[in-house]
Design an enzyme around this catalytic site. Structure first.
Site, PDB file in Angstrom:
ATOM      1  N   LYS A   1      -2.941  -0.357   3.981  1.00  0.00           N
ATOM      2  CA  LYS A   1      -4.049  -1.314   4.003  1.00  0.00           C
ATOM      3  C   LYS A   1      -4.152  -1.942   5.390  1.00  0.00           C
ATOM      4  O   LYS A   1      -5.155  -1.793   6.062  1.00  0.00           O
ATOM      5  CB  LYS A   1      -3.864  -2.393   2.937  1.00  0.00           C
ATOM      6  CG  LYS A   1      -4.258  -2.004   1.512  1.00  0.00           C
ATOM      7  CD  LYS A   1      -3.459  -0.906   0.894  1.00  0.00           C
ATOM      8  CE  LYS A   1      -3.901  -0.491  -0.482  1.00  0.00           C
ATOM      9  NZ  LYS A   1      -2.965  -0.790  -1.543  1.00  0.00           N
TER      10      LYS A   1
ATOM     11  N   TRP B   1      -2.880  -5.277  -9.737  1.00  0.00           N
ATOM     12  CA  TRP B   1      -1.593  -4.966  -9.089  1.00  0.00           C
ATOM     13  C   TRP B   1      -0.460  -5.810  -9.661  1.00  0.00           C
ATOM     14  O   TRP B   1       0.666  -5.323  -9.803  1.00  0.00           O
ATOM     15  CB  TRP B   1      -1.695  -5.101  -7.573  1.00  0.00           C
ATOM     16  CG  TRP B   1      -2.494  -3.963  -6.997  1.00  0.00           C
ATOM     17  CD1 TRP B   1      -3.733  -4.030  -6.426  1.00  0.00           C
ATOM     18  CD2 TRP B   1      -2.128  -2.562  -6.986  1.00  0.00           C
ATOM     19  NE1 TRP B   1      -4.158  -2.772  -6.064  1.00  0.00           N
ATOM     20  CE2 TRP B   1      -3.206  -1.862  -6.400  1.00  0.00           C
ATOM     21  CE3 TRP B   1      -1.026  -1.846  -7.437  1.00  0.00           C
ATOM     22  CZ2 TRP B   1      -3.196  -0.461  -6.230  1.00  0.00           C
ATOM     23  CZ3 TRP B   1      -1.003  -0.465  -7.279  1.00  0.00           C
ATOM     24  CH2 TRP B   1      -2.078   0.208  -6.685  1.00  0.00           C
TER      25      TRP B   1
ATOM     26  N   ASP C   1       4.144  -9.453  -3.206  1.00  0.00           N
ATOM     27  CA  ASP C   1       3.532  -8.174  -2.847  1.00  0.00           C
ATOM     28  C   ASP C   1       2.366  -8.513  -1.914  1.00  0.00           C
ATOM     29  O   ASP C   1       1.340  -9.022  -2.351  1.00  0.00           O
ATOM     30  CB  ASP C   1       3.034  -7.471  -4.121  1.00  0.00           C
ATOM     31  CG  ASP C   1       2.249  -6.193  -3.813  1.00  0.00           C
ATOM     32  OD1 ASP C   1       2.093  -5.847  -2.616  1.00  0.00           O
ATOM     33  OD2 ASP C   1       1.790  -5.543  -4.774  1.00  0.00           O
TER      34      ASP C   1
HETATM   35  C1  LIG Z   1      -2.234  -0.517  -2.686  1.00  0.00           C
HETATM   36  C2  LIG Z   1      -1.411  -1.548  -3.334  1.00  0.00           C
HETATM   37  C3  LIG Z   1      -0.189  -1.251  -3.961  1.00  0.00           C
HETATM   38  C4  LIG Z   1       0.331   0.163  -4.125  1.00  0.00           C
HETATM   39  O1  LIG Z   1       0.690   0.740  -2.938  1.00  0.00           O
HETATM   40  P1  LIG Z   1       1.291   2.224  -2.909  1.00  0.00           P
HETATM   41  O2  LIG Z   1       1.639   2.376  -1.486  1.00  0.00           O
HETATM   42  O3  LIG Z   1       0.210   3.141  -3.376  1.00  0.00           O
HETATM   43  O4  LIG Z   1       2.461   2.265  -3.801  1.00  0.00           O
HETATM   44  C5  LIG Z   1       0.544  -2.294  -4.500  1.00  0.00           C
HETATM   45  N1  LIG Z   1       0.102  -3.562  -4.421  1.00  0.00           N
HETATM   46  C6  LIG Z   1      -1.059  -3.879  -3.839  1.00  0.00           C
HETATM   47  C7  LIG Z   1      -1.492  -5.305  -3.792  1.00  0.00           C
HETATM   48  C8  LIG Z   1      -1.854  -2.887  -3.274  1.00  0.00           C
HETATM   49  O5  LIG Z   1      -3.021  -3.211  -2.688  1.00  0.00           O
END
Ligand SMILES: *Cc1c(COP(=O)(O)O)cnc(C)c1O
Length: 360
Positions: A196, A102, A172
Site C-alpha cells: 500500500k 481487515w 495493523d
Molecule cells: C492489504 C491489507 C492487509 C493484507 O495484506 P497482505 O499483504 O495481503 O497479507 C491487511 N490489513 C490491511 C489493513 C490491509 O490493507
C-alpha cells in the site's frame, strides 16, 4: 509509454522516481556487476542495502532504540497469526477492536490461538465510524489490544492513537503506515504489508518492542517466532531481497519528499479536496462519519448506480485507473496513498466534476 494515475488499493502505485531508480540499477547495482535480485543476502552489498533501508525507516518513523524492525515474508496476513503466537506470554485472552473487513480477518486468525474479546465493534453502523473509546470494553489482563489503524475497504481511519492504559497496543497499519506522524513508543507491535504505502507485496514491515520478543507459543514453527527473525537480522532464511531493496528505495524517496510530516501535509490536502467535491455534490456520496474518514482510501457512490460502468470507462479514458469499489461495498474507491501525486487527485476531481455536469 504513458503511465496512468493508478487508484488501486493494493498492490498500489509506486512513485515513478522509485521505479526509474530500480530500472537504472536493474542490470547492475552500483558497480557490483549484478542485479540486486542476484546478490547473496549475506554479501556486503546486500547487507548495505538492508541496513540503509532499516536506518531510513527508523529515521522516518522516529523508532526508539528498544524496538526491532523486521522485514518479514507472508504479508500482513501472516502477522495476523504471528501476533497472537508471540504475544500471549502464557495468557489466553486478547482484545480486538472490530472496525471492518481487515479487523475481522485479524480476529478470525487470533481466535485460533487465543480467547478473543471484541472490545468494540462498528458493525451496527455498517462500519462507517470508529466506536468512541470510552465505550470500549477492555480487559486490562488480556495479553494485548489490537486495532486496524486504517480500514482499506471501508475507508475508516483512526485519527489518533487510542489510549489503552498500560496494555500492549498492536496495530495493523498496512494501509496508512508512513502517511502520518505517529508515536511508535505507544505500541508493542506495529505491522504493515508492503504493497500500500511501501512498494511491493509479499513483504511486511514489523516493528516490535524488544521485551515482547522471545515468548513464542510452544510448538510454533520457527518461521513464526519473532525471536528467530530478530536474532538473525531478518535473515533467518533467505529474505525477500528485491522487495526489501524496493522498500528501501521508497524510504529514500520519502526522505527526499521531506519526510513523514511533509507527506502528511500533502495527504491532508489531497484527501480534503476530494472529500470537498464529494460533499458539495448530490451526485456523489461517502458514507463515513466525518471524524472517521480515511485520508488513504476514499470510497464514494454515485446517486445513480446505473452510471457506475460509464463512470469507470470515462475515468479510464482520462487515464484514471482502478477506481472500482471493493465488491463488498460497491461504487467507487479512490486509494490515494503517499505515491499518488496531487496532480492525480486533481485529475480525478476534474473528471468527476465533468461527469456530474454532463451525466447527472
Ligand atoms: C492489504 C491489507 C492487509 C493484507 O495484506 P497482505 O499483504 O495481503 O497479507 C491487511 N490489513 C490491511 C489493513 C490491509 O490493507
Amino acid at each position: 509509454m504513458s503511465r496512468v494515475f493508478n487508484f488501486s488499493a493494493g498492490p498500489a502505485a509506486v512513485p515513478v522516481e522509485v521505479l526509474k531508480k530500480a530500472q537504472d540499477e536493474m542490470l547492475e547495482w552500483q558497480g557490483s556487476g549484478m542485479s540486486v535480485m542476484e546478490m547473496s543476502h549475506r554479501g556486503k552489498e546486500f547487507i548495505s542495502i538492508a541496513e540503509k533501508a532499516e536506518a531510513d525507516v527508523r529515521e522516518l518513523m522516529n523508532i526508539p532504540d528498544n524496538y526491532k524492525v523486521l522485514f518479514l515474508q507472508g504479508g500482513a496476513t501472516t502477522q495476523f497469526s504471528m501476533v497472537p503466537m508471540n504475544l500471549l506470554r502464557g495468557k489466553e485472552k486478547t482484545c480486538y477492536v472490530n472496525t471492518g473487513a481487515w479487523s475481522k480477518k485479524a480476529i478470525k486468525e487470533a481466535k485460533i490461538h487465543s480467547n478473543v474479546q471484541v472490545s468494540a465493534t462498528a458493525e451496527d453502523t455498517g462500519f462507517t465510524s470508529i466506536p468512541a473509546i470510552d465505550s470500549w470494553d477492555i480487559d486490562q489482563n488480556a495479553a494485548y489490544l489490537h486495532y486496524t489503524s486504517n480500514e482499506t475497504i471501508g475507508g475508516v481511519e483512526f485519527q489518533s492513537i487510542p489510549d489503552v492504559g498500560d496494555m500492549d497496543l498492536v496495530a495493523d497499519m498496512s494501509s496508512n503506515i508512513l502517511s502520518r506522524a505517529i508515536d511508535v513508543s505507544k505500541f508493542g507491535v506495529i505491522y504493515a504489508g508492503g504493497q500500500k504505502n511501501m512498494g511491493p507485496s509479499g513483504i511486511a514491515l514489523t516493528i516490535v518492542r524488544e521485551d515482547l520478543i522471545g515468548y513464542a507459543k510452544e510448538g510454533s514453527p520457527s518461521m513464526m517466532d519473532y525471536k528467530n527473525h530478530a536474532d538473525a537480522g531478518s535473515m533467518f532464511n533467505t529474505p525477500a531481497t528485491y522487495s526489501w531493496y524496493l522498500m528501501g528505495l521508497v524510504f529514500e524517496w520519502l526522505k527526499e519528499q521531506g519526510g513523514v510530516a511533509a507527506i502528511e501535509a500533502r495527504n491532508i490536502r489531497k484527501a480534503e479536496k476530494l472529500y470537498n467535491v464529494i460533499d458539495a455534490s448530490d451526485f456523489y456520496a461517502n458514507p463515513v462519519e466525518l471524524t472517521s474518514r480515511s485520508r488513504m482510501n476514499i470510497p464514494f457512490t454515485l446517486a445513480n448506480p446505473e452510471l457506475d460502468a460509464l463512470f469507470l470507462s470515462e475515468a479510464k479514458a482520462a487515464g484514471l485507473e482502478t477506481l472500482k469499489g471493493h465488491r463488498s461495498v460497491g461504487g467507487m474507491r479512490a486509494s490515494i496513498y503517499n505515491a499518488m501525486p496531487e496532480a492525480g487527485v486533481d485529475a480525478l476531481i476534474s473528471m468527476m466534476s465533468e461527469f456530474e455536469r454532463t451525466k447527472a
